[in-house]
Design a protein around this motif. Structure first.
Motif, PDB file in Angstrom:
ATOM      1  N   GLU A 181      69.518 -49.426  30.653  1.00 11.57           N
ATOM      2  CA  GLU A 181      68.565 -50.421  31.186  1.00 11.57           C
ATOM      3  C   GLU A 181      68.754 -51.771  30.488  1.00 11.57           C
ATOM      4  N   THR A 182      68.986 -51.737  29.188  1.00 14.63           N
ATOM      5  CA  THR A 182      69.234 -52.985  28.454  1.00 14.63           C
ATOM      6  C   THR A 182      70.494 -53.657  28.994  1.00 14.63           C
ATOM      7  N   MET A 183      71.543 -52.857  29.231  1.00 17.25           N
ATOM      8  CA  MET A 183      72.799 -53.440  29.740  1.00 17.25           C
ATOM      9  C   MET A 183      72.576 -54.076  31.110  1.00 17.25           C
ATOM     10  N   SER A 184      71.772 -53.392  31.976  1.00 17.99           N
ATOM     11  CA  SER A 184      71.622 -53.954  33.318  1.00 17.99           C
ATOM     12  C   SER A 184      70.632 -55.116  33.333  1.00 17.99           C
ATOM     13  N   LYS A 185      69.757 -55.192  32.340  1.00 14.81           N
ATOM     14  CA  LYS A 185      68.717 -56.241  32.317  1.00 14.81           C
ATOM     15  C   LYS A 185      69.296 -57.622  31.974  1.00 14.81           C
ATOM     16  N   TYR A 186      70.304 -57.679  31.096  1.00 19.37           N
ATOM     17  CA  TYR A 186      70.795 -58.973  30.597  1.00 19.37           C
ATOM     18  C   TYR A 186      72.164 -59.311  31.201  1.00 19.37           C
ATOM     19  N   SER A 187      72.255 -60.467  31.852  1.00 15.25           N
ATOM     20  CA  SER A 187      73.530 -60.844  32.501  1.00 15.25           C
ATOM     21  C   SER A 187      74.616 -61.150  31.473  1.00 15.25           C
ATOM     22  N   ASN A 188      74.226 -61.480  30.238  1.00 15.34           N
ATOM     23  CA  ASN A 188      75.270 -61.779  29.242  1.00 15.34           C
ATOM     24  C   ASN A 188      75.749 -60.531  28.494  1.00 15.34           C
ATOM     25  N   ILE A 189      75.264 -59.345  28.877  1.00 14.28           N
ATOM     26  CA  ILE A 189      75.835 -58.105  28.326  1.00 14.28           C
ATOM     27  C   ILE A 189      76.850 -57.585  29.338  1.00 14.28           C
ATOM     28  N   CYS A 190      78.098 -57.452  28.904  1.00 18.78           N
ATOM     29  CA  CYS A 190      79.166 -57.021  29.824  1.00 18.78           C
ATOM     30  C   CYS A 190      78.864 -55.616  30.368  1.00 18.78           C
ATOM     31  N   LYS A 191      79.085 -55.462  31.648  1.00 19.93           N
ATOM     32  CA  LYS A 191      78.870 -54.153  32.279  1.00 19.93           C
ATOM     33  C   LYS A 191      80.138 -53.329  32.035  1.00 19.93           C
ATOM     34  N   TYR A 192      80.339 -53.040  30.773  1.00 17.52           N
ATOM     35  CA  TYR A 192      81.572 -52.410  30.318  1.00 17.52           C
ATOM     36  C   TYR A 192      81.199 -51.373  29.266  1.00 17.52           C
ATOM     37  N   LEU A 193      81.620 -50.115  29.482  1.00 19.90           N
ATOM     38  CA  LEU A 193      81.273 -49.061  28.524  1.00 19.90           C
ATOM     39  C   LEU A 193      82.527 -48.349  28.050  1.00 19.90           C
ATOM     40  N   ASP A 194      82.721 -48.357  26.730  1.00 22.84           N
ATOM     41  CA  ASP A 194      83.855 -47.656  26.121  1.00 22.84           C
ATOM     42  C   ASP A 194      83.296 -46.395  25.474  1.00 22.84           C
ATOM     43  N   ILE A 195      83.555 -45.223  26.106  1.00 25.95           N
ATOM     44  CA  ILE A 195      82.967 -43.964  25.615  1.00 25.95           C
ATOM     45  C   ILE A 195      84.089 -42.944  25.365  1.00 25.95           C
ATOM     46  N   PRO A 196      84.617 -42.896  24.123  1.00 23.63           N
ATOM     47  CA  PRO A 196      85.735 -41.982  23.819  1.00 23.63           C
ATOM     48  C   PRO A 196      85.307 -40.517  23.907  1.00 23.63           C
ATOM     49  N   ILE A 197      85.779 -39.760  24.883  1.00 22.13           N
ATOM     50  CA  ILE A 197      85.414 -38.347  25.024  1.00 22.13           C
ATOM     51  C   ILE A 197      86.419 -37.445  24.303  1.00 22.13           C
ATOM     52  N   GLN A 198      87.636 -37.873  24.175  1.00 18.74           N
ATOM     53  CA  GLN A 198      88.723 -37.156  23.504  1.00 18.74           C
ATOM     54  C   GLN A 198      89.225 -35.921  24.266  1.00 18.74           C
TER      55      GLN A 198
END
Ligand code: SF4
Length: 436
Positions: free
Chosen positions: A239-256
């Motif tokens: 929700e924080t990511m979608s609320k602020y336009s200056n937060i890149c809609k980019y998620l780096d989630i290493p699952i391995q």
């Protein structure tokens, strides 16, 4: 300064550079330098080899150049200390991951060649980190924490970087203000694991809280964060990511990996089902999200069955970007003694197969940008083709993802944002032209 390894190490190099420039002149040409610093990585074998090759190359400047002092810092010296000095006697000073900020004192100290045993790397990041950026002036990494508590069974980083310790949020805000004051437009939050941020400081502090503080108070165009442990994704972060336009809609989630037994043996959480549902949730809350992950192939116990499961997962989830590493056994890790490792030829084939499958997925996902106008950050004239400028879009992190080539219309400037209309997908890159 030769800075190797990850962006956390790069920040340490920037801090050493800032200190050195107080008393020494920086030379671009290593032949002219009287002091050469190599800040090393020792995470896996390839990184160790690169570090040793670089040290040996720099040592030659003691004969063919003006080098009088060779300083080796970072994870390789933290890991091997005196052994390294014995094997490469040209090294004058060794600095660990906990005492690199003492570089000026060590250079002055006439006993600096006496090897000093490094303590536990529990230094705390000086606030705010005075740095001489090694990244382009418009983009900077910002370390939010040091160390790691996850103790994945194949990883030496907790031994080299110590236990997880967050930086107080006010020092991070202060540093972000300094960086944007210097013209930085993209701030990339980094740590070994950003999902642990704040846990060790207070119950009410986490990465979502920090992102909110930064997004609301710092004048930054792009706030990006990397290395978020996949099973700690929660609604407040999304929700924080979608609320602020200056937060890149980019998620780096290493699952391995996705196989339950392999992940258990790695000492990591999650499995096929959990990751699948998490990705569904992320895309529900942020449909335009760009997803990156990292995988390890050839881990002990991985047979064709587990590998097939991993491939099926990639095909069904369609990440935008995937980094893949062949398993590299590291002494002093839990996994080191595990047998039933697939042989190198098999591992190599699996490595190639993942790259092939993923490359098609990345290109397919890229088609969604065709004929779209997107905002891009101009990074400089293309060396390959000077008619074009290299740029990056929000869905592209530096150094790991593709780029956007845009035609030079005479009004493009490095470090600025422009709108680009995408007219072609070229492998992992996009081609566009400036549009009003
Ligand atoms: S999360 Fe695991 S792999 Fe990453 S730094 Fe920590 S221990 Fe190493």
């Amino acid at each position: 300064m030769e800075s190797l390894g990850c962006n956390k190490n790069l920040i340490d190099s920037e801090m050493m550079l800032y200190l050195m420039k107080k008393e020494y002149e920086y030379m671009e040409d290593p032949r002219e330098a009287e002091i050469i610093i190599v800040n090393t990585c020792a995470f896996i074998d390839d990184a160790k080899e690169e570090a040793i090759d670089t040290i040996l190359t720099c040592a030659e400047y003691k004969t063919v150049g003006k080098c009088k002092k060779l300083v080796v810092a970072g994870c390789l010296s933290q890991r091997y200390g005196s052994k390294l000095k014995k094997e490469i006697p040209e090294i004058d000073i060794l600095l660990g991951t906990g005492d690199f900020t003492e570089i000026l004192e060590r250079l002055k100290n006439k006993h600096n060649n006496k090897f000093q045993l490094f303590g536990k790397p529990d230094y705390n990041y000086p606030s705010p980190g005075k740095r001489s950026l090694l990244t382009p002036s418009y983009s900077a990494y910002l370390k939010v924490a040091e160390g790691c508590n996850n103790h994945c069974s194949y990883c030496v980083i907790p031994q080299l970087r110590g236990a997880f310790r967050s930086r107080p949020p006010e020092t991070i805000l202060e540093e972000a203000e300094i960086l944007t004051g210097q013209g930085v437009k993209e701030i990339i939050l980094t740590a070994q694991d950003t999902s642990l941020y704040g846990n060790d400081l207070s119950d009410s502090l986490d990465l979502s809280r920090l992102l909110t503080m930064l997004a609301e108070t710092v004048n930054v165009d792009w706030l990006r964060f990397l290395y978020f442990y996949p099973t700690r994704i929660n609604d407040s972060l999304l929700e924080t990511m979608s609320k602020y336009s200056n937060i890149c809609k980019y998620l780096d989630i290493p699952i391995q990996h996705v196989n339950k037994d392999i992940l258990e043996s790695m000492g990591r959480q999650g499995d096929y089902e959990t990751f699948y549902r998490t990705i569904e949730k992320i895309r529900d809350i942020i449909p335009q999200i760009t997803l990156r992950t990292t995988l390890i192939v050839g881990y002990p116990g991985e047979t064709e069955k587990e590998f097939h499961e991993l491939m099926e997962f990639l095909k069904s989830t369609e990440f935008d970007w995937v980094g893949v590493f062949p398993y590299s056994p590291q002494e002093n890790t839990l996994a080191y003694k595990l047998d039933s490792r697939p042989d190198d030829r098999v591992v190599n084939n699996r490595f190639k197969k993942i790259l092939q499958v993923q490359s098609k997925i990345t290109q397919k996902n890229y088609l969604r940008w065709l004929n779209k106008t997107i905002r891009v950050l101009v990074e400089g004239r293309s060396e390959l083709n000077p008619e074009f400028y290299n740029c990056r879009a929000e869905n592209q992190a530096p150094e790991t993802d593709g780029i956007v080539y845009i035609k030079d219309n005479g009004a493009v400037q490095t470090g600025n944002f422009v709108n680009a209309k995408i007219y072609h997908v070229d492998g992992h890159d996009l081609m566009g032209e400036v549009s009003r």
